[in-house]
Write an enzyme that holds these catalytic residues in place. Structure first.
Site, PDB file in Angstrom:
ATOM      1  N   LYS A 101     -10.573  -3.517  -4.513  1.00  0.00           N
ATOM      2  CA  LYS A 101     -11.327  -2.273  -4.682  1.00  0.00           C
ATOM      3  C   LYS A 101     -10.512  -1.243  -5.454  1.00  0.00           C
ATOM      4  O   LYS A 101     -11.062  -0.341  -6.068  1.00  0.00           O
ATOM      5  CB  LYS A 101     -11.633  -1.656  -3.308  1.00  0.00           C
ATOM      6  CG  LYS A 101     -12.512  -2.503  -2.421  1.00  0.00           C
ATOM      7  CD  LYS A 101     -12.534  -1.956  -0.990  1.00  0.00           C
ATOM      8  CE  LYS A 101     -13.253  -2.929  -0.074  1.00  0.00           C
ATOM      9  NZ  LYS A 101     -13.222  -2.595   1.340  1.00  0.00           N
ATOM     10  N   LYS A 141      -4.948 -10.138  -7.119  1.00  0.00           N
ATOM     11  CA  LYS A 141      -6.122 -10.251  -6.243  1.00  0.00           C
ATOM     12  C   LYS A 141      -7.243  -9.341  -6.737  1.00  0.00           C
ATOM     13  O   LYS A 141      -6.977  -8.225  -7.190  1.00  0.00           O
ATOM     14  CB  LYS A 141      -5.674  -9.801  -4.843  1.00  0.00           C
ATOM     15  CG  LYS A 141      -6.559 -10.194  -3.723  1.00  0.00           C
ATOM     16  CD  LYS A 141      -5.959  -9.742  -2.396  1.00  0.00           C
ATOM     17  CE  LYS A 141      -5.973  -8.241  -2.231  1.00  0.00           C
ATOM     18  NZ  LYS A 141      -5.614  -7.768  -0.897  1.00  0.00           N
ATOM     19  N   LYS A 183       0.817  -1.216   0.000  1.00  0.00           N
ATOM     20  CA  LYS A 183       0.000   0.000   0.000  1.00  0.00           C
ATOM     21  C   LYS A 183       0.851   1.266   0.000  1.00  0.00           C
ATOM     22  O   LYS A 183       0.450   2.278  -0.570  1.00  0.00           O
ATOM     23  CB  LYS A 183      -0.957   0.009   1.201  1.00  0.00           C
ATOM     24  CG  LYS A 183      -2.088  -0.992   1.039  1.00  0.00           C
ATOM     25  CD  LYS A 183      -3.236  -0.680   1.979  1.00  0.00           C
ATOM     26  CE  LYS A 183      -4.378  -1.652   1.737  1.00  0.00           C
ATOM     27  NZ  LYS A 183      -5.447  -1.556   2.718  1.00  0.00           N
TER      28      LYS A 183
END
Ligand code: TYM
Length: 344
Positions: A210, A207, A115
């Site tokens: 969102k 994966k 992230k």
């Protein structure tokens, strides 16, 4: 190890579109566990602000996740549904855990690395400390079981390490206050079934998430039947027919993903699915998958839409859940303060 009453806790971040990965990896299991356990399901808005959020969108997302929980079948009267920021004890216990967890432990967290990306110096301190807050979410209720997708496994191991270290470091104080040999249980991750890691529909090595810029990479819970059909038809596959055995899915990530999705939606194993579709081509399989996905997700999506018109109801569910959660969390914080030696 001391015995703790079984309690389920899990959380979902209110950060944009809820997708099939969240649904199959987590929410479906939340619904199932209600039958056998007391459950606490949390919309983790404090976690959401570890990355920049627009206030209006955050508020809408908190309500959307709550609506998704209810639409999927979670009963907020029998169990507890609330948003994290309404129960201050999560942040309070997280601070204690910041002083228990070691830098070296957090430095190993792969999700922070993903992230934060290349510009780590510019990541928020909150993003770095994210896993200690997650540990606090679980431990503030002394929860014993945590249903999550595969991507949360490392964070749950850290939550166990934090509980263990707290129990060890304060063992004498814990025993002296009548809590026996351990204050926090070591929570068990529940990561099971054919869809613990749902992959992108465009790329079987990534994966479903969102944050993927392509909306075709995921099925959103809010997608209508036409959108679901289009996305499934466009989903990446390979030129071979489907295998008849699970072993034949190795090195075929897109095929494996779609078979896993079908299995999870239909509450079957991958082998069951291959028993029906093995040897056939993808187009027949995809048609069946569209019908199944529309049948399973359609009602959830329409109920979410209906609930989205009733903010007052959603907000009342969150306020009621928060009030009940606060009672439990406050007791833990009183105990923790006594164990640590704070005057209160
Ligand atoms: P979050 O909001 O990213 O995701 C919510 C849940 O969905 C699961 N999930 C998936 N499962 C299968 N395939 C996928 N592609 C996929 N994408 C997401 C996640 O594993 C998760 O179970 N840190 C957590 C939220 C959290 C939490 C907690 C969870 C905060 N505190 C305490 C459990 C206990 C998160 O970011 O989940």
């Amino acid at each position: 190890m001391a015995h703790f009453p079984e309690l389920v806790f899990s959380g979902v971040q209110p950060t944009g579109n809820l997708h099939l990965g969240n649904y199959l990896g987590a929410i479906v299991k939340f619904v199932e566990l209600q039958k056998t356990h007391s459950c606490i399901y949390c919309v983790v808005d404090l976690h959401a602000i570890t990355l920049p959020q627009k206030p209006d969108e955050l508020k809408a997302s908190i309500r959307e996740v709550t609506a998704a929980f209810i639409a999927a079948g979670i009963d907020p009267k029998k169990h507890i549904v609330f948003n994290q920021s309404q129960v201050a004890e999560h942040a309070e216990l997280a601070w204690v855990f910041n002083c228990v967890a070691r830098m070296g432990w957090l430095n190993r967290m792969t999700q922070f690395k993903e992230k934060a990306g290349k510009d780590r110096e510019n990541a928020s301190v909150g993003l770095y400390a994210y896993p200690t807050l997650m540990a606090a979410d679980i431990h503030v209720y002394r929860a014993t079981h945590v249903p999550v997708g595969e991507d949360q496994k490392q964070h749950l191991e850290l939550a166990r390490d934090i509980a263990q270290k707290f129990n060890n470091d304060f063992a004498e104080s814990i025993a002296a206050r009548g809590h026996g040999e351990a204050y926090f249980p070591l929570p068990e991750p529940l990561i099971q079934g054919p869809a613990t890691r749902v992959m992108s529909l465009r790329d079987g090595s990534k994966k479903m998430s969102k944050s993927d810029p392509s909306d075709y990479s995921r099925l959103n819970l809010s997608d209508d039947a036409d959108t679901i059909a289009q996305k499934v038809r466009k989903a990446k596959t390979d030129p071979e027919p489907l295998p008849s055995e699970v072993a034949g899915l190795a090195k075929r990530p897109e095929a494996e993903n779609l078979v896993g999705i079908f299995a999870a939606l239909n509450q079957q194993t991958k082998q069951d699915v291959l028993g029906t579709f093995g040897g056939g081509n993808f187009s027949a399989f995809k048609s069946a998958l569209v019908d199944l996905a529309v049948a399973k997700l359609g009602p959830v999506g329409s109920e979410m839409k209906r609930l989205s018109k009733d903010d007052a109801y959603i907000d009342s569910v969150l306020a009621d859940g928060a009030a009940r959660a606060r009672v439990l969390a406050a007791q833990t914080m009183r105990d923790v303060k006594d164990i640590l030696g704070f005057v209160r």
